[in-house]
Structure formats: C-alpha cells, structure tokens
Write a protein that holds these residues in place. Structure first.
Motif, PDB file in Angstrom:
ATOM      1  N   MET B 114       0.757  -1.221  -0.171  1.00 43.64           N
ATOM      2  CA  MET B 114       0.068  -0.015  -0.087  1.00 43.64           C
ATOM      3  C   MET B 114       0.751   1.520  -0.023  1.00 43.64           C
ATOM      4  SD  MET B 114      -3.126  -0.631  -0.313  1.00 43.64           S
ATOM      5  CE  MET B 114      -3.948  -2.507  -0.181  1.00 43.64           C
ATOM      6  N   MET B 115       2.303   1.025  -0.423  1.00 42.76           N
ATOM      7  CA  MET B 115       3.102   2.308  -0.039  1.00 42.76           C
ATOM      8  C   MET B 115       2.517   3.382  -1.061  1.00 42.76           C
ATOM      9  SD  MET B 115       7.020   1.808  -0.282  1.00 42.76           S
ATOM     10  CE  MET B 115       8.209   2.456   0.611  1.00 42.76           C
ATOM     11  N   PRO B 116       2.147   3.227  -2.515  1.00 39.52           N
ATOM     12  CA  PRO B 116       1.682   4.221  -3.234  1.00 39.52           C
ATOM     13  C   PRO B 116       0.830   4.935  -2.553  1.00 39.52           C
ATOM     14  CG  PRO B 116       1.886   2.025  -4.460  1.00 39.52           C
ATOM     15  CD  PRO B 116       2.101   1.822  -2.926  1.00 39.52           C
ATOM     16  N   LEU B 117      -0.331   4.388  -1.795  1.00 42.72           N
ATOM     17  CA  LEU B 117      -1.357   5.167  -0.894  1.00 42.72           C
ATOM     18  C   LEU B 117      -0.771   5.845   0.464  1.00 42.72           C
ATOM     19  CD1 LEU B 117      -4.227   2.603  -1.243  1.00 42.72           C
ATOM     20  CD2 LEU B 117      -4.057   4.910  -2.172  1.00 42.72           C
ATOM     21  N   LEU B 118      -0.039   5.055   0.868  1.00 42.96           N
ATOM     22  CA  LEU B 118       0.411   5.458   2.371  1.00 42.96           C
ATOM     23  C   LEU B 118       1.709   6.505   2.376  1.00 42.96           C
ATOM     24  CD1 LEU B 118       0.609   1.766   4.088  1.00 42.96           C
ATOM     25  CD2 LEU B 118      -0.989   3.965   4.827  1.00 42.96           C
ATOM     26  N   ASN B 121       3.648   7.909   5.170  1.00 43.66           N
ATOM     27  CA  ASN B 121       3.350   7.293   6.381  1.00 43.66           C
ATOM     28  C   ASN B 121       3.698   5.683   6.211  1.00 43.66           C
ATOM     29  OD1 ASN B 121       2.262   9.540   7.388  1.00 43.66           O
ATOM     30  ND2 ASN B 121       0.113   8.969   6.139  1.00 43.66           N
ATOM     31  N   THR B 122       4.411   5.132   5.273  1.00 42.42           N
ATOM     32  CA  THR B 122       5.000   3.855   5.291  1.00 42.42           C
ATOM     33  C   THR B 122       5.678   3.453   6.230  1.00 42.42           C
ATOM     34  OG1 THR B 122       4.602   4.123   2.963  1.00 42.42           O
ATOM     35  CG2 THR B 122       5.467   2.049   3.660  1.00 42.42           C
ATOM     36  N   TYR B 123       7.117   4.110   6.396  1.00 40.78           N
ATOM     37  CA  TYR B 123       8.135   3.838   7.133  1.00 40.78           C
ATOM     38  C   TYR B 123       7.659   3.701   8.739  1.00 40.78           C
ATOM     39  CZ  TYR B 123      11.493   2.490   3.657  1.00 40.78           C
ATOM     40  OH  TYR B 123      11.966   2.414   2.694  1.00 40.78           O
ATOM     41  N   PRO B 124       6.847   4.772   8.917  1.00 46.55           N
ATOM     42  CA  PRO B 124       6.450   5.035  10.507  1.00 46.55           C
ATOM     43  C   PRO B 124       5.525   3.573  10.743  1.00 46.55           C
ATOM     44  CG  PRO B 124       6.181   6.907   9.409  1.00 46.55           C
ATOM     45  CD  PRO B 124       6.641   6.199   8.340  1.00 46.55           C
ATOM     46  N   LEU B 125       4.498   3.238   9.782  1.00 50.94           N
ATOM     47  CA  LEU B 125       3.761   2.105  10.104  1.00 50.94           C
ATOM     48  C   LEU B 125       4.596   0.818  10.130  1.00 50.94           C
ATOM     49  CD1 LEU B 125       0.682   2.604   7.949  1.00 50.94           C
ATOM     50  CD2 LEU B 125       0.615   1.994  10.378  1.00 50.94           C
ATOM     51  N   VAL B 126       5.637   0.795   9.466  1.00 49.14           N
ATOM     52  CA  VAL B 126       6.221  -0.424   9.385  1.00 49.14           C
ATOM     53  C   VAL B 126       7.213  -0.558  10.575  1.00 49.14           C
ATOM     54  CG1 VAL B 126       8.802  -1.242   8.723  1.00 49.14           C
ATOM     55  CG2 VAL B 126       7.245  -0.571   7.068  1.00 49.14           C
ATOM     56  N   PHE B 161       6.491   9.444  12.151  1.00 48.97           N
ATOM     57  CA  PHE B 161       5.202  10.246  11.518  1.00 48.97           C
ATOM     58  C   PHE B 161       5.549  11.796  11.097  1.00 48.97           C
ATOM     59  CE2 PHE B 161       2.718   6.324  12.803  1.00 48.97           C
ATOM     60  CZ  PHE B 161       2.238   6.197  11.500  1.00 48.97           C
ATOM     61  N   TYR B 162       6.370  12.261  12.131  1.00 47.81           N
ATOM     62  CA  TYR B 162       6.644  13.632  11.920  1.00 47.81           C
ATOM     63  C   TYR B 162       7.704  13.992  11.265  1.00 47.81           C
ATOM     64  CZ  TYR B 162       2.923  13.775  15.396  1.00 47.81           C
ATOM     65  OH  TYR B 162       1.555  13.631  16.018  1.00 47.81           O
ATOM     66  N   GLN B 163       8.267  12.967  10.641  1.00 46.77           N
ATOM     67  CA  GLN B 163       9.766  13.366  10.004  1.00 46.77           C
ATOM     68  C   GLN B 163       9.649  13.400   8.481  1.00 46.77           C
ATOM     69  OE1 GLN B 163      12.054  14.448  11.806  1.00 46.77           O
ATOM     70  NE2 GLN B 163      10.895  14.208  13.722  1.00 46.77           N
TER      71      GLN B 163
END
Lengths: 96, 198
Positions: B114-118, B121-126, B161-163
């Motif tokens: 879902m990286m194209p959508l996220l 926010n992808t790495y923070p979720l990872v 998330f803030y970076q």
C-alpha cells in the motif's frame, strides 16, 4: 486414604520421559536419550511401555535415509501425569 | 547416571519432574539468529538507501531493499529448515512464535504493498509493526531486551510520522539497531551460555 500411585509413571525413566514430553509438542528419540541420560535400549523399552498404556504416541519415519522416531504425549498421558503429581503432593503433605 | 531403577520416595519423583522440565527448557531457546540477520539486513539496506539517495543522488536508491530483502528471505528459509532438523524437540513456544511472525510478515507485506497510498506514512507504520513483533516474541521468550526493543520501535514510529523521508531512514536504522541487533546479540550470548552449562 491415598490413591495408589500409577505404576506406569512410578519409574525413574518413564517419569523422566513423560515430564520432558509435557513440556514440548513432540520430541525425537535422540533428544529424549540425551536429556534423560539413559541408554538407547532401556529408553526404547520404556517408551514402548508408555505407548502400550496409551500415554504417548510413537511415530516412526525416515529422514535423510535414517530412521526417525518421534514421541508425543497423549491427552490420556497428560491426565495421568497430572493425577500422579497431585497424588504425590498429597503423600508429601501427609508426611509433614 | 542410572535412572532405570524404581523410585525411592515421593520427593524423588518431584525432583525428577522438576529436573526434566528444566532440562526440556534448556537448549531450545532462541539463539537470536533471525533478529540479527534481519536487524543487520534492514540496517544495511536503510544505510545504503540513504547514501545512494542523499549523498550520491543515484536514481534507484531502493535497489538496496530489492537485493537485500529477498536474500534475507532465502537465508532465513535455508536456516529455518536446517534448524528444524537439528532441534530434536518441537516446542509450543516455537509454534506460537511462528504464528506471530507470519501475522507480522503478512501485515508488513500489506503495508509495503500500500506504499503508493500510504506514501510518507509507510515507514512509520513499518516501525509500529516491528514493535508488535518484537514485543510479542520478547514476551513469549521472556526476554526483556526484545520487549524494550518493541517499545522503542513504537516510540520511533510515532516520531517518524512527523519526519521527512530522509530522517525516517535514519530512525529506521536506529530502531533496528536498538530493537533487533542489540537484543539479538544479548539473546545469542545467553544462548551460548545456556548451551555451555547444559
């Protein structure tokens, strides 16, 4: 009144094997031999006695052309072990 | 030691049960291999990605992931199969650990897919998901450094998330160092000690 101790479990090696098997899902023959420090012949005899009583299941197969024996405790075995431990506790409490 | 005699008394029975249960626990603990393998791989991939993208301006910085992650997958599979043969006993913990690991990997794949959508926010979720795996497996192994690693990954996840992406990569590298590599080495040290005394 004490319940008599289960003669199938009241032996050093058989009790050792069942105590090991309650802690794991399945164990190989060589692992049991190593952990109990017994001889292969003796272990084999005692495993068969436990299997005859329905306390364990023995599965024989092959791995890389070598025979592989795997043992697993049954529900009946777990119940018998629990009953044995409870009986022993009663004996010890009574002696105090 | 001869243990084929009859049992002397009830105390001896209890002693045998206690010793064997302790014996069963020894030697089937985790040696930390997977945490070390993935810790170092993710660290290397994140660091390489950072260098390629921000220092060398290379057009395909994500190549480090494309190469290292499948390589890790292959090594994990081979090692897992080898260990399965070596172990001698199958434990309940291992089975539980496998369920948690599969759940983690599937969730990770979904998030990466879902990286194209996220996007950002992808790495923070990872990182948040790394936290789940570390916390759960640490709890099952009763190994505090992994649990602490899980909490740190959650914390780094919130921060990330803030970076910007650049700092997310640095946070990711730091999180795997603290969450995987250090606990992995500690676990390995404990495992070696256990094997020696077993």
């Amino acid at each position: 009144m004490f319940a008599p101790l289960d003669p199938v479990l009241h032996s050093q090696l058989r009790l050792s094997v069942v105590s090991l098997l309650v802690s794991v899902r399945a164990a190989e023959f060589t692992w049991l031999r190593e952990k109990t420090g017994s001889t292969a012949g003796n272990l084999s005899v005692q495993l068969n006695k436990l299997a005859e009583a329905g306390y364990i299941e023995i599965k024989k197969s092959f791995r890389d052309n070598y025979p592989l024996t795997e043992c697993k405790i049954t529900k009946k075995g777990i119940k018998a072990f629990e009953a044995y431990v409870n009986n022993i506790k009663q004996y010890i409490h009574q002696k105090k | 030691m001869e243990i084929n005699d009859d049992i002397r008394d009830e105390k001896q029975s209890l002693e045998i049960i206690g010793r064997m249960i302790e014996n069963a626990r020894q030697g089937i603990q985790d040696n930390g291999f997977f945490y070390l393998l993935w810790g170092y791989l993710v660290l290397a991939a994140a660091a390489t990605h950072y260098v390629l993208q921000y220092m060398l301006n290379y057009p395909y910085p994500w190549l480090s992931w494309a190469v290292l992650m499948p390589a890790g997958g292959i090594v994990s599979m081979i090692y897992g199969m080898k260990m399965d043969k070596k172990q001698g006993a199958k434990t309940y913990i291992e089975k539980n650990m496998m369920y948690v690991l599969v759940a983690f990997l599937v969730s990770l794949l979904i998030v990466l897919f879902m990286m194209p959508l996220l996007r950002q926010n992808t790495y923070p979720l990872v990182l948040v998901m790394y936290g789940i795996w570390l916390f759960c497996s640490g709890g099952m192994l009763r190994f505090r450094p992994l649990i602490a690693g899980g909490v740190i990954n959650w914390f780094f996840g919130i921060l990330a998330f803030y970076q910007t992406f650049e700092y997310q990569l640095i946070l990711l590298a730091a999180a795997v160092l603290i969450g995987y590599i250090i606990p992995g080495h500690l676990l390995n040290m404990q495992y070696k000690k256990n094997v020696r005394t077993a």
